[in-house]
Motif scaffolding. Structure first.
Motif, PDB file in Angstrom:
ATOM      1  N   VAL A 182      54.969   0.490 -29.821  1.00  0.00           N
ATOM      2  CA  VAL A 182      56.237   0.673 -29.735  1.00  0.00           C
ATOM      3  C   VAL A 182      56.255   2.809 -30.280  1.00  0.00           C
ATOM      4  N   THR A 183      56.867   3.017 -28.668  1.00  0.00           N
ATOM      5  CA  THR A 183      57.241   3.971 -29.735  1.00  0.00           C
ATOM      6  C   THR A 183      58.277   4.903 -28.962  1.00  0.00           C
ATOM      7  N   ASP A 184      59.924   5.288 -29.487  1.00  0.00           N
ATOM      8  CA  ASP A 184      61.186   5.837 -28.810  1.00  0.00           C
ATOM      9  C   ASP A 184      61.204   4.858 -28.765  1.00  0.00           C
ATOM     10  N   GLY A 185      61.572   3.562 -28.976  1.00  0.00           N
ATOM     11  CA  GLY A 185      62.319   2.059 -29.193  1.00  0.00           C
ATOM     12  C   GLY A 185      61.550   1.639 -27.069  1.00  0.00           C
ATOM     13  N   TYR A 186      60.633   2.278 -26.654  1.00  0.00           N
ATOM     14  CA  TYR A 186      59.792   1.420 -25.367  1.00  0.00           C
ATOM     15  C   TYR A 186      57.940   0.678 -26.349  1.00  0.00           C
ATOM     16  N   GLN A 187      58.245  -0.472 -25.379  1.00  0.00           N
ATOM     17  CA  GLN A 187      56.837  -1.447 -25.502  1.00  0.00           C
ATOM     18  C   GLN A 187      55.960  -0.989 -24.864  1.00  0.00           C
ATOM     19  N   LEU A 188      55.020  -0.369 -25.314  1.00  0.00           N
ATOM     20  CA  LEU A 188      53.878   0.287 -24.902  1.00  0.00           C
ATOM     21  C   LEU A 188      52.701  -1.126 -25.028  1.00  0.00           C
ATOM     22  N   PRO A 189      51.900  -1.263 -23.959  1.00  0.00           N
ATOM     23  CA  PRO A 189      50.875  -2.581 -23.715  1.00  0.00           C
ATOM     24  C   PRO A 189      50.251  -2.145 -23.972  1.00  0.00           C
ATOM     25  N   GLU A 190      48.951  -3.167 -24.544  1.00  0.00           N
ATOM     26  CA  GLU A 190      47.720  -2.496 -24.528  1.00  0.00           C
ATOM     27  C   GLU A 190      47.097  -2.422 -24.057  1.00  0.00           C
ATOM     28  N   GLY A 191      46.279  -1.304 -23.875  1.00  0.00           N
ATOM     29  CA  GLY A 191      45.780  -0.702 -22.318  1.00  0.00           C
ATOM     30  C   GLY A 191      46.323   0.703 -21.883  1.00  0.00           C
ATOM     31  N   THR A 192      46.809   0.459 -22.284  1.00  0.00           N
ATOM     32  CA  THR A 192      48.382   2.032 -21.784  1.00  0.00           C
ATOM     33  C   THR A 192      47.185   3.503 -22.097  1.00  0.00           C
ATOM     34  N   ASP A 193      47.572   3.900 -21.625  1.00  0.00           N
ATOM     35  CA  ASP A 193      46.596   5.733 -21.677  1.00  0.00           C
ATOM     36  C   ASP A 193      48.090   6.661 -21.797  1.00  0.00           C
ATOM     37  N   ILE A 194      47.536   6.903 -22.854  1.00  0.00           N
ATOM     38  CA  ILE A 194      48.497   7.920 -23.062  1.00  0.00           C
ATOM     39  C   ILE A 194      48.375   8.943 -23.063  1.00  0.00           C
ATOM     40  N   ILE A 195      49.552  10.321 -22.870  1.00  0.00           N
ATOM     41  CA  ILE A 195      49.228  12.514 -23.491  1.00  0.00           C
ATOM     42  C   ILE A 195      49.989  12.417 -23.506  1.00  0.00           C
ATOM     43  N   ILE A 196      48.955  13.044 -25.141  1.00  0.00           N
ATOM     44  CA  ILE A 196      50.188  13.744 -25.883  1.00  0.00           C
ATOM     45  C   ILE A 196      50.587  15.516 -25.366  1.00  0.00           C
ATOM     46  N   MET A 197      51.368  15.914 -25.091  1.00  0.00           N
ATOM     47  CA  MET A 197      51.431  16.934 -24.427  1.00  0.00           C
ATOM     48  C   MET A 197      52.134  17.709 -25.642  1.00  0.00           C
ATOM     49  N   VAL A 198      50.633  18.046 -26.083  1.00  0.00           N
ATOM     50  CA  VAL A 198      50.700  19.212 -27.368  1.00  0.00           C
ATOM     51  C   VAL A 198      51.958  20.413 -26.438  1.00  0.00           C
ATOM     52  N   TYR A 199      51.786  20.792 -25.656  1.00  0.00           N
ATOM     53  CA  TYR A 199      51.925  22.015 -25.218  1.00  0.00           C
ATOM     54  C   TYR A 199      54.011  22.167 -25.358  1.00  0.00           C
ATOM     55  N   CYS A 200      54.489  21.112 -24.950  1.00  0.00           N
ATOM     56  CA  CYS A 200      55.316  21.000 -24.769  1.00  0.00           C
ATOM     57  C   CYS A 200      55.713  20.614 -25.966  1.00  0.00           C
ATOM     58  N   ILE A 201      55.566  19.861 -27.030  1.00  0.00           N
ATOM     59  CA  ILE A 201      55.839  19.832 -28.366  1.00  0.00           C
ATOM     60  C   ILE A 201      55.906  21.195 -28.924  1.00  0.00           C
ATOM     61  N   HIS A 202      55.014  22.028 -28.759  1.00  0.00           N
ATOM     62  CA  HIS A 202      54.863  23.267 -29.264  1.00  0.00           C
ATOM     63  C   HIS A 202      55.874  24.205 -29.025  1.00  0.00           C
ATOM     64  N   ARG A 203      56.763  24.041 -27.738  1.00  0.00           N
ATOM     65  CA  ARG A 203      57.388  24.435 -26.914  1.00  0.00           C
ATOM     66  C   ARG A 203      59.193  24.021 -26.745  1.00  0.00           C
ATOM     67  N   ASP A 204      58.947  23.304 -28.044  1.00  0.00           N
ATOM     68  CA  ASP A 204      60.601  22.481 -28.437  1.00  0.00           C
ATOM     69  C   ASP A 204      61.526  23.473 -28.993  1.00  0.00           C
ATOM     70  N   PRO A 205      62.573  23.498 -27.831  1.00  0.00           N
ATOM     71  CA  PRO A 205      63.581  24.564 -28.689  1.00  0.00           C
ATOM     72  C   PRO A 205      64.531  24.004 -29.831  1.00  0.00           C
ATOM     73  N   GLU A 206      64.669  22.605 -29.739  1.00  0.00           N
ATOM     74  CA  GLU A 206      64.729  21.694 -31.374  1.00  0.00           C
ATOM     75  C   GLU A 206      64.225  22.619 -32.289  1.00  0.00           C
ATOM     76  N   GLN A 207      62.902  22.512 -32.389  1.00  0.00           N
ATOM     77  CA  GLN A 207      61.847  22.878 -33.242  1.00  0.00           C
ATOM     78  C   GLN A 207      61.504  24.564 -33.689  1.00  0.00           C
ATOM     79  N   PHE A 208      61.885  24.718 -32.398  1.00  0.00           N
ATOM     80  CA  PHE A 208      61.492  25.971 -32.321  1.00  0.00           C
ATOM     81  C   PHE A 208      62.258  26.823 -30.945  1.00  0.00           C
ATOM     82  N   PRO A 209      63.533  27.606 -32.139  1.00  0.00           N
ATOM     83  CA  PRO A 209      64.168  28.436 -30.622  1.00  0.00           C
ATOM     84  C   PRO A 209      63.209  29.301 -30.523  1.00  0.00           C
ATOM     85  N   ASP A 210      64.306  30.085 -28.451  1.00  0.00           N
ATOM     86  CA  ASP A 210      63.662  30.706 -28.045  1.00  0.00           C
ATOM     87  C   ASP A 210      62.086  30.982 -27.797  1.00  0.00           C
ATOM     88  N   PRO A 211      61.210  29.290 -27.499  1.00  0.00           N
ATOM     89  CA  PRO A 211      60.460  28.837 -27.818  1.00  0.00           C
ATOM     90  C   PRO A 211      59.230  30.018 -26.838  1.00  0.00           C
TER      91      PRO A 211
END
Ligand code: HEM
Length: 500
Positions: free
Chosen positions: A386-415
């Motif tokens: 479960v992530t962000d309140g959504y159920q992810l079934p077995e077998g789901t392929d996940i892509i972790i968007m490191v690029y977007c996480i690193h440019r999140d303005p909430e964490q890095f103002p003027d990213p």
């Protein structure tokens, strides 16, 4: 009767598969995502232009607030682009299986630390962790220095030249470093700009990416029957011949030394100096009765170290040169720090001196934030999550968007702004621990993180105290392109002046 039973069994299998898929898709359809075509899903947008792959995935991920769903053919993928959404996944000790891209790396990298999962991964990680002990890494600083100075020598002839692309030279330097530290061979790639091994690495990376986004090349048969099949076998032979050759040479030397010495002592290498390389440690381990490593296992780990350990480091150094070349005031601060830590004249950088280079480290981290070598990571769930309140079934392929996480303005103002001070002082301490993950995080994080940071600091320190680097490119002119790592397709074009 036989045919009726067979038909019934086939029908039953089909219905249960269809039902399983229906349940999976029904859960995933709750997640926002771009419209998808029947059967093809979003494949056409992804296939349209590999150059745009990174941008296409970024656009897809904007469909949700940190979580979005896409389809590659019939296969659903979930994109996670906020640090809060990836924390649970990355810290899990069980959700450690890599995604499909890694399936296509296995012919080359075998079952290694990077590509394995489950019990095999756990035992390999335990086995290989001591190879990255600080004491061993300290011994490698000598290699980092020697190869960085070779690069400085090469670049002396470019002082005052028109803008030139520094990337191939840095990549050869980082290949020399990993070859010497992983296998104990100095291949002097820096004096061989045609380096066939590097060409084979690039050829294989390109082929792996082509396979990933072309569903008809996913099966081994599909690949063999295609026009890429022959090229794939040729590249594999070239890559494996090199690592197997080096293993054979090192094993002969190792056995000779062992016959002379008590095998528990350090091995004498490189003309009498005591320095273990990764391969020695693997050879030693392979002989312990309870932890056997076959030659095939050793080859897989050596190939993995070479792949994982050279390209990521080289692209980060290149991006750091781009950023520092575009920001002369920040470059001046780095040089001031180097002057304070190292003083004047020719020096060999020690690991103690590296610890004093905090501003250079912040610049490298900022380069890793803006241009992470692995801008997305993939995982496959072998059990529901479960992530962000959504159920992810077995077998789901996940892509972790490191690029977007690193440019999140909430964490890095003027990213999009290059600001190394983000990584110093109180601001850094306040941030979410998963907001900066260039080396991934949790149990499957990068085992070579310290090695890579030390290497990048030594190479950049030597370059920047010798040359003033200038770059006039814009980010658009770099032509960011996602291969196995994120690369500047048009190179990093710099000019050099000797420092006074
Ligand atoms: C700038 C330098 C580097 C960066 C940004 C980097 C990044 C990463 C990332 C993101 C992963 C996780 C991959 C995934 O989960 O799919 C990883 C894993 C790994 N890296 Fe690095 N890496 C760097 C340098 C190195 C070096 C120098 C070595 C070896 C000498 C190395 C060896 C490995 C290995 C063996 C793994 C697999 C670890 C495991 O799954 O247990 N890396 N790296």
């Amino acid at each position: 009767m036989f045919f009726e039973t067979l038909l019934f069994v086939l029908f039953f299998i089909f219905v249960s598969m269809a039902f399983k898929r229906y349940r999976k898709v029904r859960l995933l359809e709750r997640i926002p995502g771009p419209p998808a075509l029947p059967l093809l899903g979003n494949t056409l947008e992804l296939l349209g232009s590999r150059k745009q792959l990174l941008q296409t995935l970024i656009n897809f991920s904007k469909h949700g607030n940190g979580i979005a769903r896409i389809y590659l053919g019939l296969k659903p993928y979930v994109l996670l682009s906020k640090c809060r959404s990836v924390e649970g996944l990355l810290t899990s000790n069980v959700l450690i299986e890599k995604g499909r891209l890694y399936d296509f790396m296995r012919p080359w990298l075998g079952i290694s630390l990077l590509t394995s999962t489950g019990k095999t991964w756990k035992s390999r990680r335990r086995l290989l962790t001591p190879s990255f002990h600080f004491k061993i890494l300290e011994d490698f600083v000598e290699v980092f220095n020697h190869q960085a100075l070779r690069l400085v020598d090469k670049l002396q002839s470019r002082v005052g030249d028109a803008p030139f692309n520094v990337c191939p030279l840095v990549e050869l330097c980082s290949l020399d470093i990993i070859m010497e530290t992983a296998m104990g061979v100095d291949i002097n790639a820096q004096n061989d700009e045609e380096c066939n091994y590097l060409k084979a690495v690039h050829g294989m990376s390109d082929l792996i990416m082509k396979r990933h986004f072309a569903p008809w090349l996913h099966s081994d048969i599909g690949l063999k029957l295609s026009r890429l099949g022959k090229k794939h076998s040729e590249l594999l032979s070239a890559l494996h011949a090199m690592s197997l050759g080096a293993i054979k040479t090192r094993r002969t030397a190792y056995n000779k030394l062992k016959a002379e010495k008590d095998s528990n002592k350090d091995i004498q290498t490189d003309g009498g100096k005591k320095r273990l390389v990764f391969l020695d440690i693997l050879l030693e381990t392979s002989e312990q009765p309870d932890r056997p490593l076959s030659d095939e296992n050793i080859r897989a780990e050596v190939d993995t170290f070479i792949f994982a350990g050279h390209e990521s480091v080289a692209t980060t150094i290149n991006f750091a040169l781009f950023l520092l070349g575009c920001h002369p005031q920040i470059q001046t601060r780095v040089v001031q720090e180097l002057h304070e830590v190292l003083g004047e004249g020719d020096v060999t950088i020690t690991s103690a001196a590296l610890r004093g280079m905090t501003f250079l480290e912040a610049c490298i981290k900022e380069a890793l934030r803006l241009f992470p070598p692995f801008p997305f990571l993939s995982r496959r769930l072998h059990q529901p999550a479960v992530t962000d309140g959504y159920q992810l079934p077995e077998g789901t392929d996940i892509i972790i968007m490191v690029y977007c996480i690193h440019r999140d303005p909430e964490q890095f103002p003027d990213p999009d702004n290059f600001n190394p001070d983000r990584f110093l002082g109180a601001e850094a301490a306040k941030r979410h621990p998963f907001s900066f993950i260039p080396f991934s995080a949790g149990p499957r994080n990068c085992i070579g993180k310290k090695f890579g940071m030390m290497e990048m600091k030594v190479v950049l320190a030597h370059l920047l105290r010798t040359f003033e680097v200038t770059c006039r490119q814009t980010v658009d002119e770099l032509g960011l392109r996602k291969e196995l790592t994120l690369r500047p397709e048009h190179g990093v074009m710099i000019t050099l002046q000797r420092r006074g």
